[in-house]
Design a protein around this motif. Structure first.
Motif, mmCIF file in Angstrom:
data_model
loop_
_atom_site.group_PDB
_atom_site.id
_atom_site.type_symbol
_atom_site.label_atom_id
_atom_site.label_comp_id
_atom_site.label_asym_id
_atom_site.label_seq_id
_atom_site.Cartn_x
_atom_site.Cartn_y
_atom_site.Cartn_z
ATOM 1 N N THR A 143 2.149 7.074 -6.936
ATOM 2 C CA THR A 143 0.948 7.935 -7.344
ATOM 3 C C THR A 143 1.464 9.057 -7.044
ATOM 4 N N ASN B 141 0.728 -1.405 0.336
ATOM 5 C CA ASN B 141 -0.138 0.080 -0.392
ATOM 6 C C ASN B 141 0.697 1.273 -0.130
ATOM 7 N N THR C 11 2.416 1.700 -3.274
ATOM 8 C CA THR C 11 1.604 1.867 -4.572
ATOM 9 C C THR C 11 0.620 3.638 -3.843
#
Length: 321
Positions: free
Chosen positions: A46, A39, A42
């Motif tokens: 981004t 996570n 990720t």
């Protein structure tokens, strides 16, 4: 806490991901679940609009953007660690601090016993983690993975402060029961005789080998090993020569049947130095440790002639210090 919309807690995760190039390994180092680290990756992808880590075959590799950030991210975290970990004062008796020191087996044999003895004499409660040197040991200083590097001055970095500790000339050792015993080691004998030499792990050669090559001196190498201190042991019972530092020779000659001879040519002595990260220059704990090591080196420097030898031919007064 956020800086320009980046959660700064993600910097530590980013640092570990870039260093280990593995989600699972980074999660294990940070005591996180693999899903939590995934996570974090990720969110980083981004924010930076870049994959950062990409799957190539069975392993993950850094993207060019990730490579460009790696040193800067580590540098930021080293600065933060140096700031928050540096106490205003240091009491070696009332502490549980552990110091990580990068050093070769030469320093492990010659210098560190004196450092530990001095620390014990002071009643210091510090702990030492002694780490083997790598091909570029000062990089571990820059990454904050070691507190101190003890190394030949030739290999220290110009980017961080260092202090010279002592010098140690090179000598020859031969077995006292060999045909070389009691004879002069001339340049011709040196070149014609088999040698036991040290080749550092992950390295093409030693500093001594580089200096000999510059002098145009070739040796017949019969045995190569990864340890300085093992060389005197390896020539016992043989007709071989080992070129070692004088302190190593004198320590070994206390228990081994060795003769110590000067080199038949001029070779610059080893100059041993210690180096630390510039961000840690004012760390009271490291200031104490550096002073301790300097004191240990001073006892070493003045102790050579007092070491009792096992009947070697000690003609070292002819060797330039």
């Amino acid at each position: 806490m956020r800086f320009k919309r980046l959660d700064l807690n993600l910097l530590v995760a980013l640092d570990n991901l870039l260093a280990l190039q593995s989600v699972s390994a980074a999660a294990a180092r940070m005591n996180m679940s693999q899903s939590a680290m995934s996570n974090a990756l990720t969110r980083l992808r981004t924010y930076f609009n870049d994959p950062l880590l990409v799957q190539v075959g069975r392993r993950m590799e850094l993207t060019p953007r990730a490579v460009s950030m790696q040193a800067a991210v580590r540098d930021i975290l080293v600065r933060i660690e140096a700031t928050i970990e540096t106490a205003p004062e240091f009491d070696p008796v009332n502490t549980d601090r552990e110091f990580s020191i990068l050093l070769s087996d030469y320093s492990l044999t010659v210098l560190m016993p004196r450092v530990l003895a001095l620390a014990e004499e002071m009643g210091a409660n510090v702990r030492f983690r002694l780490l083997p040197q790598t091909a570029y040991p000062y990089k571990l200083l820059e990454k904050g993975e070691a507190d101190l590097l003890i190394s030949p001055e030739f290999y220290v970095s110009d980017d961080h402060p260092y202090e010279r500790l002592f010098t140690d000339p090179y000598v020859c050792v031969v077995c006292r029961d060999s045909a070389l015993a009691g004879k002069e080691i001339t340049r011709e004998v040196y070149a014609a005789t088999g040698h036991a030499v040290m080749v550092p792990p992950n390295s093409a050669g030693s500093l001594e080998a580089e200096m000999l090559a510059r002098l145009g001196i070739e040796r017949r190498i019969d045995v190569s090993a990864f340890s300085f201190s093992a060389l005197p042991n390896l020539i016992v019972g043989t007709e071989k020569i080992a070129t070692v530092h004088r302190h190593i020779a004198r320590i070994a000659a206390q228990t081994l049947p060795l003769e110590i001879h000067p080199l038949p040519f001029k070779l610059d002595p080893l100059t041993q130095a210690m180096q630390w990260h510039s961000y840690r220059d004012g760390d009271p704990g490291l200031v104490w440790l550096r002073d301790l090591i300097v004191r240990a080196a001073q006892t070493l420097e003045g102790s050579g002639d007092a070491v009792p030898l096992a009947n070697p031919i000690d003609v070292l007064n002819t060797v330039d210090p």
